[in-house]
Design an enzyme around this catalytic site. Sequence first.
Site: not given
Ligand code: NAP
Length: 248
Positions: A143, A157
Site C-alpha cells: 500500500s 496497517y
Molecule cells: P476488501 O474489499 O476489504 O476485500 C478484502 C478481501 O480479503 C475479501 O475477499 C475478504 O474475504 C478477504 N479477507 C479479509 N480478511 C481476511 C483474512 N483474515 N484471511 C483471508 N482473506 C481475508 O479489500 P481490498 O480493498 O480489495 O484490499 C485488498 C488488498 O489491497 C489488501 O491487502 C489491502 O491492504 C490492499 N490495499 C487496498 C487499498 C484500497 O484503497 N482498497 C489501498 C492499498 C492497499 P471475505 O469476502 O470472506 O470477507
Amino acid sequence: MTDRVVVITGGSRGIGRATAIAAAARGFRVCVGYASNETAARHVVAAIEGRNGKAIAVKCDVGSESDILAMFKAADAFGTLGALVNNAGIVGTTSRVDEMSAERIQRMMAVNVTGSILCAREAVKRMSTRHGGKGGVIVNLSSVAAKLGSPNTYVDYAASKGAIDSFTVGLGHEVAGEGIRVAAIRPGLIDTEIHASGGEPDRAHRLANAVPMKRVGTADEIASAIVWLMSDEASYVTSAILDVSGGR
Ligand code: NAP
C-alpha cells in the site's frame, strides 16, 4: 502459464475479485480464497465459469496456518501452481498508537504479514525449481501507506505494508535463481469495501482531491497491474514494487 493455477487470497471481493476475473481471462485456473463471505466467493467462481474459465472457492483465513495448508492442498488438487497473489489484508478503525490494543496489532500483523509470508512459503515449496517445480510468480499487495505511514489513522496497517515491501525485495532475491519472480503493488486510494471495514466507507472519496490525479482508483486498475506482473511480459521484473496510486 496458461492452465496453471493461481491462488488469490481474499479473492471474493474488491481487488482480489477483480484480479481473479482478470487472471481467468488470461487462462489461469483460479483458486479464490475467502475469509467468511462464501456467497461472494461463489459469485466470483460463477462469473469466471460463465466466461468459460475455471475456478474454485476455498475458505482460508490467512491468519490461520492450518487454513493456509488446506487451501494449498485444494489448489494442488486443482492443478499445477503457477502464481500466488497475496491480496488478503485488513485495516483497523481510525486510531492513534496510544489507543491501540495488543490484540488489534497482533491480528493486523498475523493477517497482513505472517499470512502473506506463510502463503509465499507454500508457493515457493511448489514453484521453485530447487524443489522440482516449474517456476512462477508471487505478487504481494502492499500500500502507499507503507511510504506515508498513515499517522492518526492506522500506523499499524502502514507498518504491516512496510514489512510486505521488505519481504518482496528479500524473497525476490532469494528465489530469483529458482524460476520465481516476486513483486508488489502499492495501491493508493481504491474504491472497495475495505474503507467501510475500517469504519469510514467514504474515506477514499473524501481524500480523492489530495491525489495528484484527483480521483480514486478502481479494483480493475489494480488487477491490470497484477496480471501484467504475473505475465511473461514482466519476465525481467523481480523484487520490484510498483505504485498504482494516481501519483499519491
Ligand atoms: P476488501 O474489499 O476489504 O476485500 C478484502 C478481501 O480479503 C475479501 O475477499 C475478504 O474475504 C478477504 N479477507 C479479509 N480478511 C481476511 C483474512 N483474515 N484471511 C483471508 N482473506 C481475508 O479489500 P481490498 O480493498 O480489495 O484490499 C485488498 C488488498 O489491497 C489488501 O491487502 C489491502 O491492504 C490492499 N490495499 C487496498 C487499498 C484500497 O484503497 N482498497 C489501498 C492499498 C492497499 P471475505 O469476502 O470472506 O470477507
